[in-house]
Design an enzyme around this catalytic site. Structure first.
Site, PDB file in Angstrom:
ATOM      1  N   ILE A  46     -13.088   1.237  -1.712  1.00 10.85           N
ATOM      2  CA  ILE A  46     -14.520   1.604  -1.700  1.00 10.85           C
ATOM      3  C   ILE A  46     -14.759   2.725  -0.695  1.00 10.85           C
ATOM      4  O   ILE A  46     -14.406   2.597   0.475  1.00 10.85           O
ATOM      5  CB  ILE A  46     -15.409   0.413  -1.255  1.00 10.85           C
ATOM      6  CG1 ILE A  46     -15.098  -0.832  -2.065  1.00 10.85           C
ATOM      7  CG2 ILE A  46     -16.880   0.768  -1.340  1.00 10.85           C
ATOM      8  CD1 ILE A  46     -15.798  -2.082  -1.540  1.00 10.85           C
ATOM      9  N   LYS A  64      -6.288  -1.495   9.516  1.00 14.46           N
ATOM     10  CA  LYS A  64      -7.535  -1.911  10.202  1.00 14.46           C
ATOM     11  C   LYS A  64      -7.267  -2.543  11.555  1.00 14.46           C
ATOM     12  O   LYS A  64      -8.073  -2.438  12.481  1.00 14.46           O
ATOM     13  CB  LYS A  64      -8.379  -2.840   9.327  1.00 14.46           C
ATOM     14  CG  LYS A  64      -7.643  -4.024   8.704  1.00 14.46           C
ATOM     15  CD  LYS A  64      -7.190  -3.729   7.311  1.00 14.46           C
ATOM     16  CE  LYS A  64      -6.029  -4.628   6.948  1.00 14.46           C
ATOM     17  NZ  LYS A  64      -6.076  -5.162   5.636  1.00 14.46           N
ATOM     18  N   GLY A 117      -0.935  -9.442  -4.074  1.00 13.82           N
ATOM     19  CA  GLY A 117      -0.836  -8.387  -3.054  1.00 13.82           C
ATOM     20  C   GLY A 117      -2.131  -8.183  -2.280  1.00 13.82           C
ATOM     21  O   GLY A 117      -2.334  -7.133  -1.677  1.00 13.82           O
ATOM     22  N   GLU A 154     -10.294   5.742   5.994  1.00  8.14           N
ATOM     23  CA  GLU A 154     -11.218   5.223   4.978  1.00  8.14           C
ATOM     24  C   GLU A 154     -10.718   3.904   4.372  1.00  8.14           C
ATOM     25  O   GLU A 154     -11.494   2.988   4.097  1.00  8.14           O
ATOM     26  CB  GLU A 154     -11.379   6.279   3.869  1.00  8.14           C
ATOM     27  CG  GLU A 154     -12.357   5.944   2.783  1.00  8.14           C
ATOM     28  CD  GLU A 154     -13.780   5.834   3.300  1.00  8.14           C
ATOM     29  OE1 GLU A 154     -14.348   6.822   3.746  1.00  8.14           O
ATOM     30  OE2 GLU A 154     -14.320   4.708   3.249  1.00  8.14           O
ATOM     31  N   GLY A 203      -5.567  -4.738  -2.557  1.00  9.80           N
ATOM     32  CA  GLY A 203      -4.659  -4.482  -3.676  1.00  9.80           C
ATOM     33  C   GLY A 203      -4.067  -3.098  -3.570  1.00  9.80           C
ATOM     34  O   GLY A 203      -4.633  -2.200  -2.951  1.00  9.80           O
ATOM     35  N   ARG A 217      13.888  -0.919   5.187  1.00 11.58           N
ATOM     36  CA  ARG A 217      14.557  -1.549   4.047  1.00 11.58           C
ATOM     37  C   ARG A 217      15.132  -0.487   3.105  1.00 11.58           C
ATOM     38  O   ARG A 217      14.734   0.676   3.174  1.00 11.58           O
ATOM     39  CB  ARG A 217      13.550  -2.405   3.267  1.00 11.58           C
ATOM     40  CG  ARG A 217      13.015  -3.569   4.087  1.00 11.58           C
ATOM     41  CD  ARG A 217      11.757  -4.144   3.475  1.00 11.58           C
ATOM     42  NE  ARG A 217      10.643  -3.203   3.502  1.00 11.58           N
ATOM     43  CZ  ARG A 217       9.444  -3.457   3.022  1.00 11.58           C
ATOM     44  NH1 ARG A 217       9.181  -4.622   2.476  1.00 11.58           N
ATOM     45  NH2 ARG A 217       8.491  -2.539   3.083  1.00 11.58           N
ATOM     46  N   LYS A 229     -12.672  -5.315  10.366  1.00 11.47           N
ATOM     47  CA  LYS A 229     -13.448  -4.387   9.531  1.00 11.47           C
ATOM     48  C   LYS A 229     -14.898  -4.279  10.016  1.00 11.47           C
ATOM     49  O   LYS A 229     -15.467  -3.188  10.013  1.00 11.47           O
ATOM     50  CB  LYS A 229     -13.382  -4.835   8.073  1.00 11.47           C
ATOM     51  CG  LYS A 229     -11.959  -4.666   7.510  1.00 11.47           C
ATOM     52  CD  LYS A 229     -11.797  -5.404   6.202  1.00 11.47           C
ATOM     53  CE  LYS A 229     -10.400  -5.221   5.630  1.00 11.47           C
ATOM     54  NZ  LYS A 229     -10.106  -6.166   4.546  1.00 11.47           N
ATOM     55  N   VAL A 273       0.831  -1.205   0.000  1.00 13.08           N
ATOM     56  CA  VAL A 273       0.000   0.000   0.000  1.00 13.08           C
ATOM     57  C   VAL A 273       0.870   1.261   0.000  1.00 13.08           C
ATOM     58  O   VAL A 273       0.615   2.220  -0.749  1.00 13.08           O
ATOM     59  CB  VAL A 273      -0.968   0.007   1.213  1.00 13.08           C
ATOM     60  CG1 VAL A 273      -1.842   1.257   1.191  1.00 13.08           C
ATOM     61  CG2 VAL A 273      -1.840  -1.244   1.211  1.00 13.08           C
TER      62      VAL A 273
HETATM   63  N1  HSE Z   1      -5.954  -8.787   3.236  1.00 14.97           N
HETATM   64  C1  HSE Z   1      -6.986  -7.832   3.039  1.00 14.97           C
HETATM   65  C2  HSE Z   1      -8.044  -8.435   2.130  1.00 14.97           C
HETATM   66  C3  HSE Z   1      -6.409  -6.584   2.455  1.00 14.97           C
HETATM   67  O1  HSE Z   1      -7.760  -9.462   1.492  1.00 14.97           O
HETATM   68  O2  HSE Z   1      -9.148  -7.916   2.048  1.00 14.97           O
HETATM   69  C4  HSE Z   1      -7.347  -5.411   2.424  1.00 14.97           C
HETATM   70  O3  HSE Z   1      -7.738  -5.010   3.700  1.00 14.97           O
END
Ligand code: HSE
Length: 410
Positions: free
Chosen positions: A131, A100, A182, A124, A298, A44, A200, A12
């Protein structure tokens, strides 16, 4: 010109850096001022990037630079993110995060610190990736009393279930693909055991009902026990299996919250949400059902939400966005909620003849057909409408038999 910093350069974080640097014109248009990424914090080394000169390894540089007004936290996890975010807020810097885990564990406290220091703490991207969901809930739906929220909140598990069902792919191949793309967490057990979706639904419940909901108060079940046979049986009964986060205000004033694999009827819009896509269905007393849909994980989708929160923080440097909930209270959560409805049941026993006999006698009044699978020595069916506790009581009375019970929604 306004200076910002990004803490973390993973999936991200690199997306946020690319948006702010490669699409600087777009961001400048939104803010009406140039936005300069002054620092990127990561332990890194990242050589060969057009912005390699921005990397630092010492958080104190960001903290002590009064030019930095807005910080993105995209490191993930609680430590050291919690400490860094808290100290930024206390020093008068607004923070935008996609984390989260942090918001679900420490949201109430960090929101309060932000308020006391007249800065913003926006998150958000922590629910539903790209979304827009939290801001619309806080602003566009504020004239409603929210009665319930149900959603597909984890892209990785939705992607895996979809690959298993549609492409007949085995669980671990589908998981490695999700990791390559990812979508998955660093430790993917957070995805497949339902913890990510749990965080979430905690954030959504807190937004909707005004009190922090801690993950340990929420019933959480992942998808590891779901077999291809379950998916096939569900399909025969007219359902699709999805990992659903749900929260609801009950008549006694308490709320219930859970994450569990659920059979979703084909008529429900959530049944068509496939791959990495997420969808959140919010029910308001004025609007009825409203659905938010899009890419839930993603790099680009999630970074888009973080960058937008940074823009919002910059636009509100001297005012506060209204995004608030109080600390939680365990008594607010109904932990023994006994749902009434139809349930998917699969019973299994090495003694198949006895299984058939017991099914006939205990579930003789069943109105729907069952699926008998002699090869796997199991019987699957959708129950008539009843209380979950009453069905579980019947099932636990079966001799030498294992059972699986899943909720359904239409
Ligand atoms: N690992 C989480 C998912 C990433 O697959 O929804 C996004 O929060």
């Amino acid at each position: 010109m306004i200076n910002v910093a990004i803490m973390g350069h993973g999936v991200v974080g690199s997306g946020v850096a690319e948006i702010l640097i490669d699409h600087a014109d777009r961001i400048e248009k939104a803010v009406r001022e140039k936005v300069n990424v002054k620092y990127i914090l990561d332990l890194r080394d990242f050589e060969g990037l057009s912005y390699s000169d921005k990397f630092i390894k010492d958080f104190e540089v960001i903290l002590n630079d009064d030019d930095i007004k807005v910080v993105a936290e995209v490191m993930g996890g609680i430590n050291p993110a919690y400490d860094f975010v808290k100290r930024c807020l206390l020093r008068g810097k607004s923070v935008a995060t996609s984390n989260k885990e942090l918001v679900a564990a420490k949201g109430a406290e960090l929101i309060k610190i932000a308020q006391e220091n007249n800065v913003n703490f926006l998150f958000e991207a922590s629910v539903g990736g790209g979304i827009p969901i939290l801001r619309p809930m806080a602003q566009c739906l504020c004239a409603n009393e929210i009665t319930q929220i149900s959603g597909i909140l984890n892209g990785t598990t939705n992607y895996i279930l979809n690959k298993m069902i549609v492409d007949n792919m085995d669980f671990s191949t589908a998981l490695s693909l999700a990791q390559k793309k990812g979508y998955a967490e660093k430790d993917p057990t957070a995805d497949i055991e339902g913890h990510d979706a749990c965080r979430k639904i905690c954030i959504l419940a807190a937004m909707a009902f005004g009190k922090h909901v801690y993950p340990e108060w929420v019933y959480t079940e992942g998808i590891t026990d779901i077999t291809l046979d379950d998916a096939e049986y569900a399909d025969n009964f007219g359902y699709v299996i999805k990992l659903i986060g749900h929260t609801e205000k009950l008549e006694n004033g308490k709320i219930t919250a859970s994450v569990r694999p659920t059979l979703v009827g084909r008529n429900c819009l959530l049944s068509g949400v496939d791959g990495v896509f997420n969808a959140v269905m919010v029910t308001g007393d004025q609007t009825g059902d409203v659905i938010f849909y899009g890419k839930g994980a993603g790099k680009k989708a999630t970074a888009s939400a973080v960058a937008a929160d940074m823009v919002d923080c910059i636009k509100h440097l001297n005012s506060r966005k209204y995004l608030f909930w109080e600390d939680g209270d365990e008594l607010f959560i109904e932990k023994n909620y006994d749902k009434s409805g139809r349930f998917y049941v699969c019973i299994k026993s090495d003694d198949y003849d006895s299984l058939l006999e017991q099914y006939k006698s205990v579930f003789s009044s069943q109105k729907t057909d069952c699926i008998k699978n002699e090869y796997r020595r199991e019987i699957a069916f959708i129950t008539d409408c009843d209380r979950e506790s009453s069905i579980r009581k019947k099932l636990s009375g079966l001799r030498n038999c294992e059972y699986k019970l899943l909720h359904t929604m239409l």
